[in-house]
Design a protein around this motif. Structure first.
Motif, short mmCIF file in Angstrom:
data_model
loop_
_atom_site.label_atom_id
_atom_site.label_comp_id
_atom_site.label_asym_id
_atom_site.label_seq_id
_atom_site.Cartn_x
_atom_site.Cartn_y
_atom_site.Cartn_z
N ASP A 1 11.37 -9.09 11.63
CA ASP A 1 12.54 -8.66 10.85
C ASP A 1 12.14 -8.01 9.53
N PHE A 2 10.83 -7.87 9.32
CA PHE A 2 10.34 -7.32 8.06
C PHE A 2 9.99 -5.87 8.34
N SER A 3 10.81 -4.96 7.85
CA SER A 3 10.60 -3.57 8.29
C SER A 3 9.87 -2.76 7.23
N ILE A 4 8.98 -1.93 7.72
CA ILE A 4 8.04 -1.21 6.85
C ILE A 4 8.17 0.29 7.04
N VAL A 5 8.18 1.00 5.92
CA VAL A 5 8.10 2.47 5.94
C VAL A 5 6.75 2.88 5.38
N CYS A 6 6.07 3.77 6.08
CA CYS A 6 4.81 4.32 5.55
C CYS A 6 5.06 5.73 5.04
N ILE A 7 4.74 5.92 3.78
CA ILE A 7 4.85 7.25 3.17
C ILE A 7 3.44 7.81 3.14
N GLY A 8 3.18 8.78 4.03
CA GLY A 8 1.82 9.31 4.18
C GLY A 8 1.35 9.03 5.60
N ALA A 9 0.54 9.95 6.14
CA ALA A 9 0.04 9.79 7.51
C ALA A 9 -1.42 10.20 7.58
N GLY A 10 -2.14 9.96 6.48
CA GLY A 10 -3.57 10.27 6.42
C GLY A 10 -4.39 9.14 7.02
N ASN A 11 -5.69 9.12 6.69
CA ASN A 11 -6.58 8.12 7.28
C ASN A 11 -6.17 6.69 6.95
N VAL A 12 -5.88 6.43 5.67
CA VAL A 12 -5.52 5.06 5.28
C VAL A 12 -4.20 4.64 5.92
#
Lengths: 265, 265
Positions: B6-17
């Motif tokens: 239930d813990f939702s995550i957004v990733c800003i960036g799609a590089g190596n890290v």
């Protein structure tokens, strides 16, 4: 196959390479007869671990050995060789130097060659010879095959390399080993100054080495210089302002990484 | 303990890290809700491997997530942050940059921090997060403990580090990783020019990395620069005559190794 017990070896030199090589040869059953070193301390220390004779006088080097391995500083190699004239004319004579040609032996002895173990040796650390590539050169097919038998008893990674190729192996090894180790030393220096443990860097160091088993080093490159992120690069250069030599190294290497990125090495 | 599903995550960036972090978090059971990248290609590629939504428009970033992880170039970090104003005011906001202070978040959100994974990430290579040290910082004890829970689910090596310490971790990592990898790249370049296989260097590269688990880098140092063998150094500089930048790197690093030897760093 030779009988290793009856095959007697003299080591001229008692530095890092000689120490590990002599110990490994003895462990494989060869007869180590004598160690020469310029200093009594080194000669005695190595001879004691091997239980063999030692000398600090080149004239007293055992003249009846089957193999003479000379592992000394490049700058004294030729002088040392010229003082072995009293030794067994039928023996095999080797040096272990990356940057010295085989021809330093020419006119001095009948049977000679080079066995360059391409590894980083420190006296305080055991060496697993299974992981030491040997680069061999000899003055005749017979001597090469004898040399292959000896080196092959220590390591499965035995290659042939000409004197010319060996020079480039050596300089390439200086970059891959000596200079990358110095990058670790600078890293430790920077961490220590800020109460950070060098230990925390070991996973990064290990992964950096592991990556180039799968990717070419240029593919594996990461970091601000690869992205040519001038913001980060300039901030880092500012942080190094009080250590101008480190700043110069940082600048030079970042520019060179960028060069390799853009010229597709 | 949080309920990861239930813990939702957004990733800003799609590089190596971002790529490795998002995949690892998903594998540990977190709900990845959306990927943002400036380019459609990167956003889509990562979103597909995760089976989640993607966008190339910051205004369309999911406003209901519990955690926002920003992994972008340092130079655009502050601009990106300023465009997230529409997002969940109660969420935790993180960046992953070694050289950027935590305070870039100040006044923007209530709960924020930094999770700096000190490792070298390449998209082509899997990362074992068990071996990635995380350096954490947060703006409150509660946020730090949430962050420790999240990072701790990925790696057992979780440290705290202030923004100031993190700056030095980052620059130290540039030396230990980026620059040592570039030494491998130069090594490969020199070998290729003489028909020698880079592969033959891998045992040396591995041993160089392994040695500093036991010896300090200064103790582990070997080679012509440590011995200050000017014969070899000058011969190598001559060999590099046609590549003046390489000669400059060789000279500078050899002198610097000698400096560390003589000043007992």
């Amino acid at each position: 196959m030779m009988n290793k017990k009856d095959f007697s070896i003299v080591c001229i030199g008692a530095g890092n390479v000689a120490t590990h090589l002599a110990q490994a040869l003895q462990q494989k059953g060869f007869h180590l007869s004598q160690i020469y070193s310029r200093t009594q301390e080194s000669a005695q220390a190595l001879a004691q671990t091997l239980g063999c004779a030692w000398t600090t006088c080149l004239e007293q080097v055992d003249e009846h050995a089957d193999l003479y391995i000379v592992s000394v500083k490049d700058s004294v190699l030729e002088t040392v060789i010229s003082q072995l004239a009293h030794c067994n004319p039928d023996a095999l004579y080797l040096h272990t130097a990356g940057s010295m040609p085989m021809e330093v032996w020419k006119g001095k002895f009948k049977n000679y060659g080079v066995a360059y173990p391409m590894q980083t040796f420190s006296k305080q650390r055991e060496v697993n010879f299974e992981e030491v590539p040997f680069f061999l050169e000899a003055n005749s097919p017979q001597n090469l095959s004898l040399l292959q038998e000896i080196a092959g008893s220590l390591s499965p990674k035995v290659y042939e390399a000409s004197s010319e190729q060996r020079k480039y192996l050596h300089i390439a090894a200086v970059f891959a080993c000596n200079f990358s180790n110095h990058m670790y030393a600078i890293c430790q220096h920077l961490l220590q100054a800020h109460q950070l443990p060098f230990e925390s860097m070991l996973p990064l160091i290990d992964e950096t080495a592991r990556k180039v088993h799968e990717l070419s080093p240029v593919e594996a490159q990461t970091g601000p210089a690869r992205r040519y992120d001038k913001n980060v690069i300039n901030r880092h250069l500012n942080m190094l302002e009080e250590e101008p030599k480190l700043a110069e190294i940082y600048r030079l290497l970042s520019e060179h990484i960028h060069l390799y990125e853009t010229t597709n090495h």
